[in-house]
Scaffold this motif. Structure first.
Motif, mmCIF file in Angstrom:
data_model
loop_
_atom_site.group_PDB
_atom_site.id
_atom_site.type_symbol
_atom_site.label_atom_id
_atom_site.label_comp_id
_atom_site.label_asym_id
_atom_site.label_seq_id
_atom_site.Cartn_x
_atom_site.Cartn_y
_atom_site.Cartn_z
ATOM 1 N N GLU A 122 0.823 -1.210 0.000
ATOM 2 C CA GLU A 122 0.000 0.000 0.000
ATOM 3 C C GLU A 122 0.865 1.272 0.000
ATOM 4 O O GLU A 122 0.568 2.252 -0.691
ATOM 5 C CB GLU A 122 -0.928 0.024 1.211
ATOM 6 N N ALA A 127 2.472 1.814 -3.448
ATOM 7 C CA ALA A 127 1.457 2.253 -4.414
ATOM 8 C C ALA A 127 1.109 3.723 -4.223
ATOM 9 O O ALA A 127 0.957 4.478 -5.188
ATOM 10 C CB ALA A 127 0.200 1.390 -4.281
ATOM 11 N N GLN A 128 1.005 4.156 -2.972
ATOM 12 C CA GLN A 128 0.675 5.551 -2.702
ATOM 13 C C GLN A 128 1.829 6.485 -3.046
ATOM 14 O O GLN A 128 1.620 7.583 -3.557
ATOM 15 C CB GLN A 128 0.269 5.711 -1.242
ATOM 16 N N ASN A 183 1.812 6.986 -6.753
ATOM 17 C CA ASN A 183 0.573 7.512 -7.325
ATOM 18 C C ASN A 183 0.838 8.929 -7.839
ATOM 19 O O ASN A 183 0.974 9.874 -7.068
ATOM 20 C CB ASN A 183 -0.521 7.535 -6.257
#
Length: 234
Positions: A86, A89-90, A93
């Motif tokens: 997570e 991915a952030q 982003n």
């Protein structure tokens, strides 16, 4: 004889006229050359001043931008090795990753009674991929130091351990996470001891160029009373 003198005078007069004409031409050329030189010099001066002003303006603008970056608010967030996927991915982003200046990450680096201990397996398998993603996005990485601050211990050992950990991991700094039990330093006396230890540790890290952030307990509950029950007010 008179005729000869007349012709000589005429010849001399013509030579004088030619000489005068030549001198006038040379003077004109010299004047023209001098004027051109002055014009060129003036143009060069203007160009030099323009370049100087332009460079100074750029330097001032860069200084102002740098000052704004230093003085602006910084947005940090916390994460954990348990949230590796997570977190990466952030960070990657593209739509909002630039909003985050830094992350404070739990990597099983524990404050013990004598020093700092980093779980190497947790770092390699859990946090190393996170710091690599942080590097890609120019995001600062602070290693979270877990556990209560040992006010009675010598901070020197902890400073040495932190410097060694930084050398092996490449983290940008550290973050003290000490939010246990509402306000364990609920009295001003205990809080003073806590602050003294933290100040020595942070100063030692700053001496080596490493910043330290700090998440602390609820300071609103601190009172100058040995019977203060901080948790009852949390």
């Amino acid at each position: 004889l008179c005729i000869r003198i007349f012709f000589v005078d005429i010849s001399a007069q013509r030579e004088n006229e030619n000489t005068t004409a030549i001198n006038m031409t040379m003077t004109s050329r010299t004047t023209s050359s001098s004027s051109s030189s002055r014009i060129s010099s003036s143009i060069s001066t203007v160009v030099v001043w323009f370049v100087f002003v332009f460079v100074v303006s750029l330097l001032c603008s860069a200084h102002e931008v740098s000052a704004r970056r230093r003085n602006r608010r910084h947005v940090w967030t916390w994460t954990s090795h348990k949230l590796q996927a997570e977190s990466i991915a952030q960070l990657r982003n593209a739509s909002w990753s630039d909003m985050i200046d830094g992350i404070q990450v739990w990597c099983d680096c524990v404050i013990t009674k004598t020093g700092l201990e980093l779980n190497q397996d947790t770092w390699k398998n859990g946090c190393l991929p996170i710091i690599e993603a942080a590097r890609e996005t120019n995001t600062k990485f602070h290693l979270m130091l877990e556990g209560g601050v040992p006010e009675t211990a010598d901070p020197t050992n902890f400073i040495s351990d932190a410097i060694q950990i930084q050398a092996t991991t490449g983290v940008d700094g550290f973050s003290l996470d000490d939010e246990s039990n509402c306000a364990p330093r609920a009295t001003t006396s205990n809080f003073t001891k806590w602050m003294t230890w933290v100040d020595i540790f942070i100063d030692g890290m700053h001496d080596h160029g490493f910043p330290v952030s700090d998440a602390i307990q609820a300071v609103f509950a601190i009172e100058d009373s040995q019977t203060n029950d901080a948790c009852s007010k949390a």
